[in-house]
Scaffold this active site. Structure first.
Site, PDB file in Angstrom:
ATOM      1  N   ASP A  82      18.339  16.234 -27.177  1.00  0.00           N
ATOM      2  CA  ASP A  82      17.312  17.274 -27.214  1.00  0.00           C
ATOM      3  C   ASP A  82      15.985  16.862 -26.589  1.00  0.00           C
ATOM      4  OD1 ASP A  82      17.042  15.454 -29.478  1.00  0.00           O
ATOM      5  OD2 ASP A  82      15.420  16.766 -30.129  1.00  0.00           O
ATOM      6  N   ASP A  85      15.134  11.193 -28.094  1.00  0.00           N
ATOM      7  CA  ASP A  85      16.071  10.419 -28.908  1.00  0.00           C
ATOM      8  C   ASP A  85      17.507  10.673 -28.429  1.00  0.00           C
ATOM      9  OD1 ASP A  85      16.605  12.957 -29.745  1.00  0.00           O
ATOM     10  OD2 ASP A  85      15.659  12.742 -31.700  1.00  0.00           O
ATOM     11  N   TYR A 234      15.130  19.917 -37.117  1.00  0.00           N
ATOM     12  CA  TYR A 234      15.259  21.292 -36.618  1.00  0.00           C
ATOM     13  C   TYR A 234      15.661  22.200 -37.769  1.00  0.00           C
ATOM     14  CZ  TYR A 234      14.637  19.407 -31.975  1.00  0.00           C
ATOM     15  OH  TYR A 234      14.110  18.787 -30.865  1.00  0.00           O
ATOM     16  N   GLU A 474       6.181  13.571 -25.836  1.00  0.00           N
ATOM     17  CA  GLU A 474       7.642  13.700 -25.839  1.00  0.00           C
ATOM     18  C   GLU A 474       8.079  14.939 -25.062  1.00  0.00           C
ATOM     19  OE1 GLU A 474       9.466  13.600 -29.735  1.00  0.00           O
ATOM     20  OE2 GLU A 474      11.447  13.155 -28.884  1.00  0.00           O
TER      21      GLU A 474
END
Ligand SMILES: *[C@@H]1O[C@H](CO)[C@@H](O)[C@H](O)[C@H]1NC(C)=O
Length: 494
Positions: A82, A85, A234, A474
């Site tokens: 995603d 990571d 999430y 990120e």
């Protein structure tokens, strides 16, 4: 007096020169947008999990996750990580796919030679989602990787040795949110491949219908079924009603089967017009659903969908400064601002909706009605352009928030694969803890994650190019996905 006037005149001239030179240096050409479009799609290659194909262009990456699912006797190889990571989270992956597909559906005709790359980026995900949705009856596999263990390591995907737990939703432990988003993704992708690969398109549509039926019949939020495996990463904060209507809307569009029209008509009222909180995201599908359904009224004058035109107007008006229902927040530099963490995801998704609504309105000669005033398609496009240009470098920090675009862009991206030396340059394994030296290093990332858009600046337009500040540095697949459509739109204008 005369001297003062002459002096101020000189100042004014200087100002004009200064102003206009800096203006022109940040005015982007359609070629600039086309270049940004190309790398916005290239970014997805850096997020690939599974066996990389021979035509992989981001060559610092290698194969990874080749036995994902095998301990559970299911093939879950492939798909996307995603963000920074190595977990494959189903909810954001499906949302990313829906938005990539929507980008192609609305603006694919402006993508020129990038259309095949865009389709490949969608297919990389739908191949995985198809497996996840069809491997076991009444089951949807929704995640690979233990996020808590994964986050305790700083490892390249090629080296990862944290538990590749598989998580699923079932009739007993339902997840209508993730399942209906997966249905939306498969249905939207079936539209993309309708002409170029009809049998694949049909396969996608059938899987979408099945997984939507499963989502609707066995109701519940995957957050309640999977708890700490998905929360707080999430977590489905907005519940699952929004995804059910969104999934039905995409199935209606993809299948033209009356079942979904009836579903929308009997469930649509749960989406009131008083719930506008202007944040279209992997969690909240309401704004996107309103815009998507408004098309039915704007282009086909389907009376039942008039409701969604007014819902869409309310939502769009809330974004446009100067209207009576304006309620969005912008930074002093003009960036739409929603949250401290990964704010640019809201900017790109909102920009996409502005452009899509402008398109729907434009095809009808319509305007958005904001109380007593009206807003034209042109002003929605102008507002969208400001956001796109800000991201590409026309901003107070004079930097691009897209890696590899312009002269100044983030160098310390919070991304394991990009920050640890490439497996090809450094074939020896770099273990869980040994990787942290690269997280804390002040050196730029050795592998450029070309095209990645990072979380972005704070509410004062300040950006710390710091790998530890994941809120700002990120990248994520769902930041890029709607931007692909927006860039395609501007690459076709001059
Ligand atoms: C329409 O959708 C329903 C529900 O998924 C299905 O049972 C039916 O066979 C579909 N009809 C057609 C013509 O595909």
């Amino acid at each position: 007096m005369a001297i003062a006037t002459a002096f101020s005149l000189k100042l004014q001239i200087l100002f004009i020169i200064f102003c206009c030179r800096s203006y022109f240096s940040t005015a982007f050409t359609s070629q600039d947008y086309a270049d940004a479009l190309e790398i916005s799609i290239l970014f997805f290659e850096g997020q690939r999990s599974g066996k990389l194909p021979l035509n992989q262009r981001l060559t610092w990456r290698g194969d990874s996750g080749l036995s994902d699912g095998s301990a559970y006797h299911v093939n879950l190889v492939g798909g996307y990580y995603d963000a920074g990571d190595n977990v494959k989270f189903g909810l954001p992956m499906a949302f990313t796919t829906t938005l990539l597909a929507w980008s192609v559906i609305e603006f694919g005709s402006s993508m020129q030679n990038q259309i095949t790359n865009a389709e490949a980026a969608i297919r990389w995900s739908t191949d995985y989602l198809l497996k996840a949705a069809t491997a076991t009856p009444d089951t949807l596999y929704v995640q690979v990787g233990d996020p808590n263990m994964d986050h305790r390591c700083w490892e390249r995907p090629e080296d990862m040795d944290t538990p590749r737990n598989v998580y699923k939703v079932t009739t007993q432990n339902p997840g209508s949110d993730v399942a209906a988003e997966t249905a939306a993704a498969l249905a939207a992708a079936s539209i993309v491949f309708k002409e170029s690969d009809p049998s694949y398109s049909t396969e996608l549509l059938h899987a979408a219908m099945k997984v939507f039926n499963f989502a609707d019949r066995y109701r519940g939020s995957y957050s309640d079924s999977l708890n700490s495996a998905v929360c707080p990463f999430y977590c489905s904060y907005s519940g699952y009603q929004d995804e059910l209507l969104w999934g039905a809307s995409w199935l209606h569009k993809a299948s033209l089967n009356g079942t979904y029209l009836a579903y929308i008509q009997s469930n649509g009222h749960t989406m009131g017009s008083d719930d506008d909180d202007y944040s279209f995201s992997w969690d909240d599908k309401r704004p996107g659903t309103k815009i998507l359904l408004s098309k039915e009224f704007l282009e086909k004058t389907t009376e039942e969908f008039q409701l969604y035109k007014s819902h869409s107007d309310n939502y769009i008006c809330s974004l446009i400064p100067g209207t009576s229902s304006f309620q969005a927040q912008y930074t002093p530099g003009g960036l739409f601002y929603k949250a401290t963490e990964s704010n640019l995801q809201y900017v790109t998704s909102t920009t996409f909706l502005l452009l899509t609504y402008a398109k729907y309105l434009g095809s009808n000669g319509g305007v958005a009605k904001c109380g007593g005033s009206t807003v034209t398609a042109e002003s929605l496009i102008a507002q969208a352009k400001k956001q796109v240009d800000y991201i590409l470098g026309d901003n107070p920090a004079k930097m691009s928030y897209m890696v590899g675009f312009g002269n100044k862009y983030p160098q310390h991206v919070h991304h394991r694969g990009s920050s640890v030396p490439s497996i090809h340059a450094h074939p020896n394994r770099i273990s869980c803890n040994d990787g942290f030296q690269y997280l804390y290093s002040s050196s730029p990332n050795p592998n450029v994650l070309v095209g990645a858009i990072v979380g972005g600046p704070d509410n004062r337009d300040h950006f710390a190019d710091d790998r530890n500040s994941y809120q700002q540095s990120e990248p994520a697949t769902y930041i890029n996905a709607p931007f692909v459509g927006a860039l395609a739109f501007f690459s076709a204008k001059n």
